[in-house]
Design a protein around this motif. Structure first.
Motif, PDB file in Angstrom:
ATOM      1  N   ILE A  90       0.829  -1.210   0.000  1.00 52.72           N
ATOM      2  CA  ILE A  90       0.000   0.000   0.000  1.00 52.72           C
ATOM      3  C   ILE A  90       0.865   1.262   0.000  1.00 52.72           C
ATOM      4  O   ILE A  90       0.634   2.192  -0.771  1.00 52.72           O
ATOM      5  CB  ILE A  90      -0.976  -0.038   1.193  1.00 52.72           C
ATOM      6  CG1 ILE A  90      -1.970  -1.184   0.977  1.00 52.72           C
ATOM      7  CG2 ILE A  90      -1.705   1.306   1.349  1.00 52.72           C
ATOM      8  CD1 ILE A  90      -2.705  -1.622   2.210  1.00 52.72           C
TER       9      ILE A  90
ATOM     10  N   ALA B  18     -10.593   7.092  -4.345  1.00 50.35           N
ATOM     11  CA  ALA B  18      -9.911   6.424  -5.460  1.00 50.35           C
ATOM     12  C   ALA B  18     -10.086   4.907  -5.360  1.00 50.35           C
ATOM     13  O   ALA B  18     -10.206   4.357  -4.261  1.00 50.35           O
ATOM     14  CB  ALA B  18      -8.427   6.770  -5.438  1.00 50.35           C
TER      15      ALA B  18
ATOM     16  N   VAL C 116      -9.014   1.284  -4.950  1.00 50.64           N
ATOM     17  CA  VAL C 116      -7.854   0.630  -4.325  1.00 50.64           C
ATOM     18  C   VAL C 116      -8.141  -0.866  -4.246  1.00 50.64           C
ATOM     19  O   VAL C 116      -9.110  -1.286  -3.608  1.00 50.64           O
ATOM     20  CB  VAL C 116      -7.573   1.219  -2.926  1.00 50.64           C
ATOM     21  CG1 VAL C 116      -6.496   0.413  -2.204  1.00 50.64           C
ATOM     22  CG2 VAL C 116      -7.125   2.668  -3.046  1.00 50.64           C
ATOM     23  N   GLY C 117      -7.302  -1.653  -4.923  1.00 47.86           N
ATOM     24  CA  GLY C 117      -7.504  -3.095  -4.972  1.00 47.86           C
ATOM     25  C   GLY C 117      -6.762  -3.817  -3.855  1.00 47.86           C
ATOM     26  O   GLY C 117      -5.931  -3.226  -3.160  1.00 47.86           O
TER      27      GLY C 117
ATOM     28  N   GLN D  77     -10.330  -4.900  -8.650  1.00 47.68           N
ATOM     29  CA  GLN D  77      -9.629  -5.848  -7.798  1.00 47.68           C
ATOM     30  C   GLN D  77     -10.120  -5.796  -6.357  1.00 47.68           C
ATOM     31  O   GLN D  77      -9.344  -5.867  -5.410  1.00 47.68           O
ATOM     32  CB  GLN D  77      -8.133  -5.617  -7.890  1.00 47.68           C
ATOM     33  CG  GLN D  77      -7.623  -6.220  -9.187  1.00 47.68           C
ATOM     34  CD  GLN D  77      -6.217  -5.846  -9.510  1.00 47.68           C
ATOM     35  OE1 GLN D  77      -5.891  -5.713 -10.670  1.00 47.68           O
ATOM     36  NE2 GLN D  77      -5.393  -5.679  -8.517  1.00 47.68           N
TER      37      GLN D  77
ATOM     38  N   HIS E 194      -1.053   6.707 -10.943  1.00 50.99           N
ATOM     39  CA  HIS E 194      -1.294   5.524 -10.123  1.00 50.99           C
ATOM     40  C   HIS E 194      -0.523   5.621  -8.801  1.00 50.99           C
ATOM     41  O   HIS E 194      -0.066   4.628  -8.240  1.00 50.99           O
ATOM     42  CB  HIS E 194      -0.887   4.261 -10.893  1.00 50.99           C
ATOM     43  CG  HIS E 194      -1.768   3.070 -10.654  1.00 50.99           C
ATOM     44  ND1 HIS E 194      -2.730   2.668 -11.531  1.00 50.99           N
ATOM     45  CD2 HIS E 194      -1.824   2.171  -9.623  1.00 50.99           C
ATOM     46  CE1 HIS E 194      -3.339   1.576 -11.064  1.00 50.99           C
ATOM     47  NE2 HIS E 194      -2.811   1.262  -9.899  1.00 50.99           N
TER      48      HIS E 194
ATOM     49  N   ARG F  74       3.150   4.158  -8.676  1.00 58.43           N
ATOM     50  CA  ARG F  74       3.276   2.702  -8.540  1.00 58.43           C
ATOM     51  C   ARG F  74       3.609   2.008  -9.857  1.00 58.43           C
ATOM     52  O   ARG F  74       3.808   0.796  -9.883  1.00 58.43           O
ATOM     53  CB  ARG F  74       1.959   2.117  -7.999  1.00 58.43           C
ATOM     54  CG  ARG F  74       1.578   2.671  -6.662  1.00 58.43           C
ATOM     55  CD  ARG F  74       0.132   2.395  -6.319  1.00 58.43           C
ATOM     56  NE  ARG F  74      -0.173   1.005  -6.030  1.00 58.43           N
ATOM     57  CZ  ARG F  74       0.113   0.389  -4.892  1.00 58.43           C
ATOM     58  NH1 ARG F  74       0.747   1.038  -3.931  1.00 58.43           N
ATOM     59  NH2 ARG F  74      -0.224  -0.862  -4.706  1.00 58.43           N
TER      60      ARG F  74
ATOM     61  N   ILE G 147      -2.148  13.681  -3.317  1.00 53.87           N
ATOM     62  CA  ILE G 147      -2.972  14.532  -2.437  1.00 53.87           C
ATOM     63  C   ILE G 147      -2.985  13.955  -1.023  1.00 53.87           C
ATOM     64  O   ILE G 147      -3.302  12.782  -0.816  1.00 53.87           O
ATOM     65  CB  ILE G 147      -4.401  14.628  -2.990  1.00 53.87           C
ATOM     66  CG1 ILE G 147      -4.349  15.441  -4.286  1.00 53.87           C
ATOM     67  CG2 ILE G 147      -5.330  15.272  -1.948  1.00 53.87           C
ATOM     68  CD1 ILE G 147      -5.673  15.767  -4.850  1.00 53.87           C
TER      69      ILE G 147
END
Ligand code: FNR
Length: 402
Positions: free
Chosen positions: A28, A79, A81-82, A115, A294, A297, A328
């Protein structure tokens, strides 16, 4: 005594890091390569300064805005987030359901990840009438892609966010060094295993001889090497199928035009960094774009997302909404992104940290803190209405310090 959900962004991150454990933090908190772009995304905000203004009556203020025809209480979305259960000790029941309840409390849209570890229908049920967008990883398998789009439509999605910057997974050393790759234990693949088209595909693949071309694909090859050392059986087959089909590297712009014909949902292309890509996305039927890298990432040494924003805003020239993410952390950051022309922003890691620390309440607290600071920044910059935040509220950008 430390507050359960610290207000200061660095303290929030540090507390979440302690809570999440090594694998959760690697996946993460981590980024691609040497994490230069991860750092640059945040550093870019430090180069812009808000200029406070005096003696403007700002007693009545509004954060409300309209995006794709729907009025939102603030220009902020959660956003996608998988593999989110990595933030909460591997417990899917503490991941998406808690986020959906927090988003419902806030009235802000959640962008449901492809995901996710909870089927999107369940998340939609938790959300009730609250807005939800669906993020699509465009599967290599047409039936799976079509099924995801149909499920998003049936679940009342307000928009389809097509993420185009992840047709292969980035090089993420922290995950690699732990000898662990996300998804290898099935994290974030329930959206797939609950999908009828995916189930048919997995059954067909299980019956057929292995596809040598698939084995050459780098992500699959790497994960297969890991999986070989682990338990065999249904999970392994599902994980392999997921890794083989979750995304498609052959995509070109005419594919977007074909997707446009197949759904009535507004399409928002996520991952735009170049003005020409924004123009092409709109020319091929997109209704909006998300300027995003992303969260650093995918491509290390990539341009800071904030530095890509003004060029995209100029290219789009008011013809479609421009959303922004990557870096952000505070309400003042949101102010800067809006001043540079974003219509709304996606909040990423900060709400995940809130989730890790205090579940539904944690997500809600983090987002409320960002909104409170945005509101106060507006007041002190002499702005009554969020849609009036403009570049005139900023000083000239400073040179980069990195
Ligand atoms: C992501 N992001 C992401 N994006 C997407 O389109 N689908 C996904 O499933 C995921 N999964 C995901 C997992 C994790 C752990 C992170 C941190 C990010 C990217 C996300 O939507 C957003 O673009 C970034 O999080 C923005 O960067 P910051 O602000 O979080 O640094």
């Amino acid at each position: 005594r430390r507050p359960p959900v610290p207000t200061a962004p660095d303290a929030l991150e540090a507390a979440a890091r302690r809570r999440m454990g090594a694998r959760g933090w690697a996946y993460i908190g981590g980024g691609a390569g040497a994490e230069r772009t991860l750092a640059a995304n945040r550093e870019a905000f430090g180069r812009y300064r808000v200029v406070p203004r005096l003696m403007v009556d700002v007693e009545q203020r509004s954060l409300a805005t309209t995006v794709l025809g729907r009025t939102l209480p603030a220009p902020v979305l959660l956003a996608p987030v998988g593999a989110l259960e990595l933030a909460v000790g591997g417990r899917p029941d503490r991941a998406e359901p808690a986020v959906a309840r927090a988003a419902r409390d806030l009235g802000l849209p959640v962008v449901i990840s492809s995901q996710a570890s909870t089927p999107l229908e369940d998340t939609a049920a938790t959300l009730g009438d609250s807005p939800r967008w669906f993020q699509l990883y465009w599967s290599r398998d047409d039936d799976v892609a079509a099924s995801f789009v149909a499920r998003a439509e049936a679940a009342g999605a307000d928009a389809l966010v097509v993420t185009l910057d992840t047709h292969v997974l980035g090089w993420r050393p922290r995950d690699l060094d732990l000898g662990y790759l996300p998804f290898a234990h099935g994290e974030g693949i329930a959206q797939y295993t609950s999908d009828p088209a995916f189930q048919r595909l997995a059954a067909t693949r299980a019956a057929a001889p292995a596809d040598p071309a698939a084995a050459q694909r780098p992500t699959l090859a790497a994960v297969r090497a890991l999986l070989t050392m682990r338990r065999h059986g249904a999970t392994r087959a599902d994980v392999e199928t997921f890794l083989d089909v979750f995304s498609r590297s052959t995509l070109t712009w005419p594919d977007l035009a074909r997707l446009r014909e197949r759904t009535r949902l507004p399409i928002v292309v996520k991952g735009v960094q170049h003005p020409d890509d924004a123009r092409r996305a709109l020319d091929h039927g997109a209704d909006g774009v998300v300027v995003s890298n992303h969260g650093g990432r995918q491509v290390d040494n990539a341009v800071a997302s904030l530095d890509a924003l003004p060029g995209v805003v100029a290219a789009v020239d008011g013809t479609a909404p421009v959303l922004f993410d990557s870096g952000i952390r505070t309400g003042a950051d949101v102010f800067v992104a809006l001043a540079l022309g974003a219509d709304a922003v996606l909040l990423g890691r900060p709400w995940v940290y809130g989730l890790a620390l205090a579940g539904q309440t944690g997500v809600r607290t983090v987002v409320e803190n960002v909104l409170a600071e945005l509101d106060l920044t507006m007041a002190l910059a002499g702005v009554r209405d969020v849609v009036e935040i403009g570049v005139e509220h900023l000083d000239a950008p400073r040179p980069s310090s990195v």
